[in-house]
Design a protein around this motif. Structure first.
Motif, mmCIF file in Angstrom:
data_model
loop_
_atom_site.group_PDB
_atom_site.id
_atom_site.type_symbol
_atom_site.label_atom_id
_atom_site.label_comp_id
_atom_site.label_asym_id
_atom_site.label_seq_id
_atom_site.Cartn_x
_atom_site.Cartn_y
_atom_site.Cartn_z
ATOM 1 N N GLN A 25 -1.619 -18.100 34.834
ATOM 2 C CA GLN A 25 -1.456 -16.722 34.361
ATOM 3 C C GLN A 25 -0.495 -16.636 33.205
ATOM 4 N N GLY A 26 0.089 -17.759 32.804
ATOM 5 C CA GLY A 26 1.241 -17.691 31.913
ATOM 6 C C GLY A 26 2.452 -17.378 32.764
ATOM 7 N N TYR A 27 3.589 -17.072 32.136
ATOM 8 C CA TYR A 27 4.713 -16.733 32.992
ATOM 9 C C TYR A 27 5.728 -15.811 32.354
ATOM 10 N N LEU A 28 6.587 -15.324 33.229
ATOM 11 C CA LEU A 28 7.624 -14.383 32.832
ATOM 12 C C LEU A 28 8.951 -15.127 32.687
ATOM 13 N N TYR A 29 9.763 -14.666 31.749
ATOM 14 C CA TYR A 29 11.090 -15.265 31.580
ATOM 15 C C TYR A 29 12.058 -14.799 32.660
ATOM 16 N N HIS A 30 11.844 -13.566 33.128
ATOM 17 C CA HIS A 30 12.743 -13.011 34.138
ATOM 18 C C HIS A 30 11.886 -12.412 35.252
ATOM 19 N N SER A 31 12.446 -12.310 36.439
ATOM 20 C CA SER A 31 11.750 -11.563 37.487
ATOM 21 C C SER A 31 11.706 -10.105 37.024
ATOM 22 N N PRO A 32 10.699 -9.336 37.479
ATOM 23 C CA PRO A 32 10.630 -7.927 37.073
ATOM 24 C C PRO A 32 11.920 -7.171 37.374
ATOM 25 N N GLU A 33 12.584 -7.495 38.473
ATOM 26 C CA GLU A 33 13.821 -6.794 38.842
ATOM 27 C C GLU A 33 14.935 -7.115 37.843
ATOM 28 N N GLU A 34 15.068 -8.406 37.544
ATOM 29 C CA GLU A 34 16.120 -8.824 36.605
ATOM 30 C C GLU A 34 15.870 -8.206 35.232
ATOM 31 N N PHE A 35 14.597 -8.211 34.801
ATOM 32 C CA PHE A 35 14.258 -7.664 33.493
ATOM 33 C C PHE A 35 14.624 -6.187 33.412
ATOM 34 N N GLN A 36 14.207 -5.457 34.447
ATOM 35 C CA GLN A 36 14.449 -4.007 34.432
ATOM 36 C C GLN A 36 15.942 -3.682 34.436
ATOM 37 N N GLU A 37 16.685 -4.452 35.176
ATOM 38 C CA GLU A 37 18.127 -4.208 35.246
ATOM 39 C C GLU A 37 18.768 -4.360 33.861
ATOM 40 N N MET A 38 18.372 -5.442 33.162
ATOM 41 C CA MET A 38 18.950 -5.677 31.828
ATOM 42 C C MET A 38 18.509 -4.597 30.847
ATOM 43 N N PHE A 39 17.224 -4.257 30.908
ATOM 44 C CA PHE A 39 16.663 -3.272 29.973
ATOM 45 C C PHE A 39 17.356 -1.918 30.132
ATOM 46 N N VAL A 40 17.461 -1.487 31.391
ATOM 47 C CA VAL A 40 18.054 -0.175 31.656
ATOM 48 C C VAL A 40 19.535 -0.162 31.268
ATOM 49 N N LYS A 41 20.200 -1.273 31.521
ATOM 50 C CA LYS A 41 21.610 -1.378 31.136
ATOM 51 C C LYS A 41 21.764 -1.210 29.614
ATOM 52 N N ALA A 42 20.935 -1.921 28.864
ATOM 53 C CA ALA A 42 21.005 -1.836 27.404
ATOM 54 C C ALA A 42 20.754 -0.397 26.942
ATOM 55 N N HIS A 43 19.724 0.214 27.490
ATOM 56 C CA HIS A 43 19.370 1.601 27.130
ATOM 57 C C HIS A 43 20.522 2.558 27.440
ATOM 58 N N ASN A 44 21.047 2.454 28.652
ATOM 59 C CA ASN A 44 22.123 3.365 29.054
ATOM 60 C C ASN A 44 23.358 3.215 28.169
ATOM 61 N N GLN A 45 23.543 1.986 27.642
ATOM 62 C CA GLN A 45 24.713 1.721 26.798
ATOM 63 C C GLN A 45 24.454 2.045 25.330
ATOM 64 N N GLY A 46 23.263 2.537 25.001
ATOM 65 C CA GLY A 46 22.993 2.940 23.622
ATOM 66 C C GLY A 46 22.434 1.847 22.735
ATOM 67 N N PHE A 47 21.862 0.816 23.347
ATOM 68 C CA PHE A 47 21.211 -0.226 22.551
ATOM 69 C C PHE A 47 19.711 0.011 22.461
ATOM 70 N N GLN A 48 19.198 -0.058 21.222
ATOM 71 C CA GLN A 48 17.746 -0.179 21.076
ATOM 72 C C GLN A 48 17.369 -1.551 21.640
ATOM 73 N N THR A 49 16.204 -1.654 22.260
ATOM 74 C CA THR A 49 15.753 -2.957 22.748
ATOM 75 C C THR A 49 14.457 -3.333 22.046
ATOM 76 N N ILE A 50 14.260 -4.635 21.881
ATOM 77 C CA ILE A 50 12.970 -5.123 21.389
ATOM 78 C C ILE A 50 12.563 -6.244 22.336
ATOM 79 N N THR A 51 11.396 -6.122 22.930
ATOM 80 C CA THR A 51 10.974 -7.099 23.932
ATOM 81 C C THR A 51 9.741 -7.849 23.485
ATOM 82 N N HIS A 52 9.846 -9.162 23.500
ATOM 83 C CA HIS A 52 8.670 -9.987 23.269
ATOM 84 C C HIS A 52 7.748 -9.835 24.480
ATOM 85 N N ALA A 53 6.590 -9.237 24.295
ATOM 86 C CA ALA A 53 5.626 -9.095 25.391
ATOM 87 C C ALA A 53 4.217 -9.169 24.804
ATOM 88 N N GLN A 54 3.493 -10.193 25.181
ATOM 89 C CA GLN A 54 2.142 -10.424 24.638
ATOM 90 C C GLN A 54 1.059 -9.992 25.621
#
Ligand SMILES: [Zn+2]
Length: 551
Positions: A321-350
């Motif tokens: 299936q290919g694979y993920l760099y992070h578990s969905p939980e770990e990914f979401q935690e980092m993403f939401v943290k960045a957003h809440n802190q005022g960071f734009q995020t850019i995610t490699h997702a194919q």
């Protein structure tokens, strides 16, 4: 910055704002002070000594902005041995190309090549350590895949890296193995971190390690060579989408010593998220030349290397299936943290499976801290599922695809995933839902050449000469805006660059002729004549007749 006055006139001037076209542009120092009639521009500079630049029928546009280009890796691929298709068509060709350099090797030397693509090799398989041992067994040999997501090394290098049958696969990556679990020289995704273990930047499962250790002087050379490639193609600003300590230090040094001419917006790899928050850095820090843009996450691997995360799996079953760099939980935690802190995020997702992580995380982030104009991006966004387009629109996510990837790889993608692959880079679906249209190169995966990307996006032509996914064609205007004003918005810089408007920075590209004046088939042959950054000419193409300059 000198307060020199200039007026550009005498050609087609495309502004990329609602004016569309103007007769002339007046510049003071690094700033545009008037865009309108020649009379208005003359008035704006009245009483000053003015340099008048006759475009002589050529076309002036805002400098191109590439929102996803790896500058130092681009320099790297021009200093490493070129293994790209069609120059290299087989594993025998790879061995032959690398072998040309083996007599030049001295103590501590190594042979490094860049740009092979296993789907374009006659053998239709990845090279192995055994293949590279045919080059030499006494020095390290390394070849990097065109995607940057995988490498192959010879047995000598495997041993140096300390990889043997007892070495376990790291999270987010794989060590290729032959029978009995013996490593075969292939390193996928986060397994490339082994290159940096002794000296270099270790990034763990935050991405594929493309930050190959090198001397400070060589690193500066990478900036120089990469920048030349960009400027010659009319690119005046890039967003480097994967910055570590190595890039930051080298960009800073090249800014200090005057080497750096173009503007760089940096996306720091997620490895640094906590450190940046702790220090108080946020998106936007820096100046017009070098600034912090966003945080870069990796959701999955490479579509082209067969490691992107697809819910359906690969039709050619090369990988499950290919694979993920992070578990969905770990990914979401980092993403939401960045957003809440005022960071734009850019995610490699194919793959659609990876894109879903971004959608779910962006929804949660909006729930926790709503209403912010973050413009979280999905880099590549190669193969979203049809029903994900609504979510992308609803959550104001910005896909940043690469039309030249479609041109180069779509036929291989169709072989790998089936007919659905023709939607690789689905601009047509984005248009239906008013999702922003942004173009980029992902250099060095494709050349940092906006005109070629515009051609690819307008035609949907492939390297093999076919047309694939016609419904995803975009108009010439959409394509040009996707490399100027829309790209500026994708990096939150639309107030200073991306269009020719009063008050913006004087970054221009002069094309040999207007893209609107030629047949579509001729678009890709339009040359860049000049490139200007901050009102200074930084590149002249001697092959294109220069305009008349009078004082
Ligand atoms: Zn990239």
């Amino acid at each position: 910055m000198t307060e020199e006055f200039k007026i550009f006139y005498g050609g087609t001037i495309l502004t990329m704002d609602e004016k569309e076209k103007v007769e002339a542009v007046a510049v003071r120092g690094d700033q545009i002070i008037c865009a309108g009639s020649l009379e208005a521009c003359d008035k704006a500079v009245s009483g000053q000594r003015v340099e008048k630049i006759d475009l002589d029928g050529r076309c002036l546009m805002p400098g191109f902005i590439d929102p996803h280009a790896h500058l130092m890796m681009l320099g790297m691929c021009h200093t490493w041995i070129d293994l790209s298709y069609p120059k290299v068509k087989s594993i025998d060709d790879i061995v032959a190309e690398l072998s040309k350099f083996k007599d030049t090797l001295k103590d501590g030397g190594m042979i490094r090549g860049f740009g092979f693509d296993q789907r374009n090799l006659a053998e239709k398989r990845y090279p192995t350590a055994d293949d590279l041992d045919r080059v030499t067994t006494e020095f390290p040999v390394q070849i990097m895949h065109v995607s940057g997501h995988s490498n192959v090394v010879n047995h000598h290098f495997l041993e140096q890296l300390g990889i043997d049958e007892h070495t376990e696969d790291p999270e987010g990556g794989t060590i290729g193995r032959g029978e009995n679990g013996v490593p075969n020289g292939q390193l996928y995704d986060s397994a490339n971190d082994f290159f940096a273990k002794k000296s270099g930047v270790v990034i763990g499962n935050n991405g594929p390690n493309i930050h190959m250790p090198d001397t400070p002087d060589n690193l500066l050379t990478l900036v120089k060579v990469g920048q030349e490639q960009c400027i010659q193609a009319g690119v005046t600003t890039i967003n480097d989408p994967q910055v570590t300590k190595q890039e930051l230090e080298t960009f800073e040094a090249s800014k200090k010593n005057g080497l750096l001419k173009m503007r760089i917006v940096m996306s720091f790899l997620s490895t640094y998220l906590d450190k940046l928050i702790e220090l108080g850095f946020r998106s936007g820090f820096g100046d017009d030349q070098l600034s912090i843009g966003s945080i870069k996450f990796y959701a999955d691997g490479s579509l082209n290397a067969g490691t992107a995360y697809l819910s359906s799996g690969y039709a050619d079953s090369s990988r499950t299936q290919g694979y993920l760099y992070h578990s969905p939980e770990e990914f979401q935690e980092m993403f939401v943290k960045a957003h809440n802190q005022g960071f734009q995020t850019i995610t490699h997702a194919q793959g659609d499976g990876a894109i879903q992580l971004v959608i779910d995380s962006a929804r949660e982030a909006q729930k926790q801290t709503p209403g912010k104009d973050m413009r979280h991006r999905i880099e590549h966004c190669g193969l979203p599922a049809r029903n994900q387009i609504d979510d992308i629109a609803e959550l104001d996510l910005w896909p940043v695809p690469q039309p030249q990837h479609t041109y180069q790889f779509v036929e291989g993608v169709i072989r790998a995933v089936g007919d659905y692959g023709k939607n690789y880079g689905p601009y047509g679906w984005f248009k239906e839902k008013n999702i922003p249209i942004v173009l980029s190169s992902d250099a060095p995966v494709a050349p940092p050449h906006p005109i070629l990307a515009v051609y690819a996006a307008v035609t949907r032509e492939t390297l093999q000469g076919n047309v694939v996914g016609e419904e995803h064609r975009i108009s010439l205007t959409e394509a040009l805006k996707g490399y100027t004003i829309e790209a500026a918005k994708a990096i939150h810089k639309e107030d200073s660059i991306g269009s020719i408007e009063e008050g913006k920075l004087a970054d221009f590209v002069v094309l040999e002729k207007s893209p609107y004046e030629v047949e579509v088939s001729e678009l890709k042959n339009i040359s860049v004549s000049e490139t200007w950054i901050s009102g200074e000419k930084v590149y002249v193409n001697e092959d294109v007749q220069e305009g008349v300059v009078s004082k």
